[in-house]
Write an enzyme that holds these catalytic residues in place. Structure first.
Site, PDB file in Angstrom:
ATOM      1  N   ARG A  45     -11.136  -1.243  14.664  1.00 29.04           N
ATOM      2  CA  ARG A  45     -11.056  -0.492  13.404  1.00 29.04           C
ATOM      3  C   ARG A  45     -11.999  -1.164  12.411  1.00 29.04           C
ATOM      4  NH1 ARG A  45      -5.284   0.467  10.430  1.00 29.04           N
ATOM      5  NH2 ARG A  45      -5.509  -1.768  10.068  1.00 29.04           N
ATOM      6  N   CYS A  79      12.197  24.485   3.606  1.00 33.53           N
ATOM      7  CA  CYS A  79      11.186  25.122   2.750  1.00 33.53           C
ATOM      8  C   CYS A  79      10.396  24.024   2.025  1.00 33.53           C
ATOM      9  CB  CYS A  79      11.837  26.037   1.720  1.00 33.53           C
ATOM     10  SG  CYS A  79      13.080  27.148   2.385  1.00 33.53           S
ATOM     11  N   LYS A 125       0.849  -1.200   0.000  1.00 34.65           N
ATOM     12  CA  LYS A 125       0.000   0.000   0.000  1.00 34.65           C
ATOM     13  C   LYS A 125       0.885   1.250   0.000  1.00 34.65           C
ATOM     14  CE  LYS A 125      -0.392  -0.393   5.036  1.00 34.65           C
ATOM     15  NZ  LYS A 125      -1.239  -0.876   6.132  1.00 34.65           N
ATOM     16  N   ARG A 138       1.022 -10.851   6.559  1.00 37.02           N
ATOM     17  CA  ARG A 138       0.967  -9.616   5.763  1.00 37.02           C
ATOM     18  C   ARG A 138       2.174  -8.746   6.120  1.00 37.02           C
ATOM     19  NH1 ARG A 138      -4.167  -9.921   8.433  1.00 37.02           N
ATOM     20  NH2 ARG A 138      -3.475  -8.171   9.717  1.00 37.02           N
ATOM     21  N   ASP A 140      10.484  23.251  -1.133  1.00 39.02           N
ATOM     22  CA  ASP A 140      11.246  22.556  -2.180  1.00 39.02           C
ATOM     23  C   ASP A 140      12.753  22.615  -1.987  1.00 39.02           C
ATOM     24  OD1 ASP A 140       8.631  22.560  -3.562  1.00 39.02           O
ATOM     25  OD2 ASP A 140       9.100  24.690  -3.756  1.00 39.02           O
ATOM     26  N   TYR A 156      13.124  31.211   6.067  1.00 38.11           N
ATOM     27  CA  TYR A 156      11.833  31.714   6.570  1.00 38.11           C
ATOM     28  C   TYR A 156      11.832  31.822   8.091  1.00 38.11           C
ATOM     29  CZ  TYR A 156       9.533  30.723   2.069  1.00 38.11           C
ATOM     30  OH  TYR A 156       9.151  30.707   0.768  1.00 38.11           O
ATOM     31  N   HIS A 184      -6.359  -8.113  12.878  1.00 48.16           N
ATOM     32  CA  HIS A 184      -5.154  -7.284  12.923  1.00 48.16           C
ATOM     33  C   HIS A 184      -4.750  -7.097  14.379  1.00 48.16           C
ATOM     34  CE1 HIS A 184      -2.204  -4.815  11.039  1.00 48.16           C
ATOM     35  NE2 HIS A 184      -2.669  -3.653  11.460  1.00 48.16           N
TER      36      HIS A 184
HETATM   37  C1  LIG Z   1      -0.484  -1.872   6.749  1.00 49.87           C
HETATM   38  C2  LIG Z   1      -1.028  -3.164   7.189  1.00 49.87           C
HETATM   39  C3  LIG Z   1      -0.168  -4.269   7.339  1.00 49.87           C
HETATM   40  C4  LIG Z   1       1.328  -4.182   7.211  1.00 49.87           C
HETATM   41  O1  LIG Z   1       1.856  -3.715   8.437  1.00 49.87           O
HETATM   42  P1  LIG Z   1       3.419  -3.655   8.726  1.00 49.87           P
HETATM   43  O2  LIG Z   1       3.499  -3.330  10.169  1.00 49.87           O
HETATM   44  O3  LIG Z   1       3.981  -2.567   7.871  1.00 49.87           O
HETATM   45  O4  LIG Z   1       3.995  -4.978   8.386  1.00 49.87           O
HETATM   46  C5  LIG Z   1      -0.758  -5.481   7.653  1.00 49.87           C
HETATM   47  N1  LIG Z   1      -2.098  -5.605   7.824  1.00 49.87           N
HETATM   48  C6  LIG Z   1      -2.923  -4.543   7.704  1.00 49.87           C
HETATM   49  C7  LIG Z   1      -4.385  -4.754   7.925  1.00 49.87           C
HETATM   50  C8  LIG Z   1      -2.428  -3.299   7.407  1.00 49.87           C
HETATM   51  O5  LIG Z   1      -3.267  -2.254   7.318  1.00 49.87           O
END
Ligand SMILES: *Cc1c(COP(=O)(O)O)cnc(C)c1O
Length: 389
Positions: A136, A316, A42, A223, A318, A269, A164
């Site tokens: 969530r 800044c 992602k 994951r 850029d 700045y 998760h």
């Molecule tokens: C982003 C995400 C992950 C990956 O998490 P990491 O800590 O970067 O390995 C796994 N599962 C879900 C649901 C996520 O949103």
């Protein structure tokens, strides 16, 4: 992406695909087979460029990917990524035809959402999210009847179920207890569904830290996000990481202008930095719009000729200024390392995250937008060249 390559002479990300291969093999010491590896790509692969990384990962044998949004998923399919692609976040039910067309897997965020998706009358594959304490996504783990209903919806083909973990990165006893509780709740519902003869498909609950700290959970997929990129979320996590991972990403720029500024002048700045003597200042063409946190103003540094050059004044949009008074022989066009190694010195993304009171994940995911990327060490690209020539 192609347009961004015109800016290579400004600042750029260098992505080392040998490090990707190394990290996959390190992570595979914790997994029974490559089928268990789900690469989380992602946010444009945490700023590393999802298309290039997925091609390389497919070449290495990885066949499952996860993204956050429908557009991220479509980008991968249009680039001919063949593997499973799970969308971890919400997709508007009006877009269900696209989920079907691109053969994507949608996360079911709760039973009401599942019913709305089903009402669109188009067949799609889904994984069901279960809430085991993060609150969530997902129906609550004790909502068995609601969850069971999802399996009866004729247009939804359930291919997996997941949850998760929300404190698997923390290793104090209350966090460990909470994680064990989440794991237990998750497998309890899976057992119940199996007893009622539902085919739950692929089971998964670990992200990077879930796998690093709880490698023995009996799952079909892990994951993996941040660890794939060879980075820890924070400097503190680094000490506890059982694997030796290598960061893929370096961030390079160059000096475009050198100037001498008299004592008692101010820089940039807001006039937040005042020279204490006659100083030599270098202007670097990178700013917060490139993803560098503005909080590094007057406290971070970069590397030039293997030495530290403090960032002075406010960063800044850029550009930024650094103090090179003490760096001998410094010249316009000298390479500047903002993340990565230069001689004996290095700056890790974890250092920058620490300095900015955030985690590496946030820093990385913001770098991908404007900076061009240069890939080195990839096997997939080499194969392509062989095929073409
Ligand atoms: C982003 C995400 C992950 C990956 O998490 P990491 O800590 O970067 O390995 C796994 N599962 C879900 C649901 C996520 O949103």
């Amino acid at each position: 992406m192609l347009r961004q390559q015109n800016d290579l002479g400004r600042s750029y990300l260098e992505i080392d695909l040998q490090a990707l291969k190394h990290n996959v093999s390190q992570l595979m010491t914790l997994l029974p087979s490559l089928d268990h590896f789900m690469a989380v790509v992602k946010a444009d692969a945490y700023g590393h460029g999802a298309v290039a990384l997925c091609h390389e990962l497919e070449y290495l044998g990885v066949s499952s990917f996860a993204v956050a949004t429908l557009s991220e998923a479509i980008e991968l399919r249009e680039a001919h990524i063949q593997g499973d692609i799970l969308i971890l976040g919400y997709t508007d039910p009006k877009q269900v035809a696209l989920l079907h067309h691109y053969q994507l897997i949608q996360t079911i965020v709760d039973t009401a959402y599942a019913k709305t998706l089903n009402e669109q009358g188009i067949d799609i594959q889904v994984h069901i999210a279960i809430d085991t304490g993060m609150h969530r996504l997902g129906d609550g783990y004790n909502d068995i009847d609601a969850i069971q209903d999802i399996y009866t919806l004729s247009h939804l083909h359930v291919k997996g179920i997941f949850s998760h973990l929300c404190v698997s990165d923390t290793q104090d006893s209350s966090s460990i207890d909470f994680t064990h509780q989440q794991i237990q709740s998750f497998f309890q519902i899976i057992d119940t569904l199996r007893q009622r003869h539902y085919d739950v498909g692929k089971v998964h609950i670990q992200s990077s830290y879930g796998l690093l700290h709880y490698p023995h959970i009996p799952c079909d997929l892990a994951r993996i996000g941040i660890s794939l990129y060879g980075v820890d979320s924070s400097l503190a996590d680094k000490k506890n990481n059982p694997l030796s991972l290598k960061p893929l990403l370096s961030l390079k720029s160059k000096i475009i202008l050198l100037r001498h500024v008299q004592k008692d002048e101010t820089i940039g700045y807001g006039r937040t930095y005042q020279t204490t003597s006659s100083q030599k200042i270098a202007v670097i063409p990178i700013g917060y719009a490139d993803g560098l946190p503005r909080t590094l103003s007057n406290c971070g540094h970069v590397l030039i000729r293997g030495q530290k050059a403090p960032i002075i004044g406010r960063i800044c949009m850029d550009q930024m200024m650094v103090d090179v008074t003490n760096i001998e022989h410094v010249e316009v066009n000298d390479e500047v390392t903002i993340i990565g190694e230069d001689h004996d010195e290095k700056i890790m993304v974890e250092d920058i995250a620490d300095n900015s009171e955030t985690i590496s994940n946030e820093i990385l995911s913001r770098l991908g937008q404007r900076l061009p990327k240069v890939y080195k060490g990839g096997s997939y690209a080499k194969t392509l060249l062989c095929v073409q020539s």
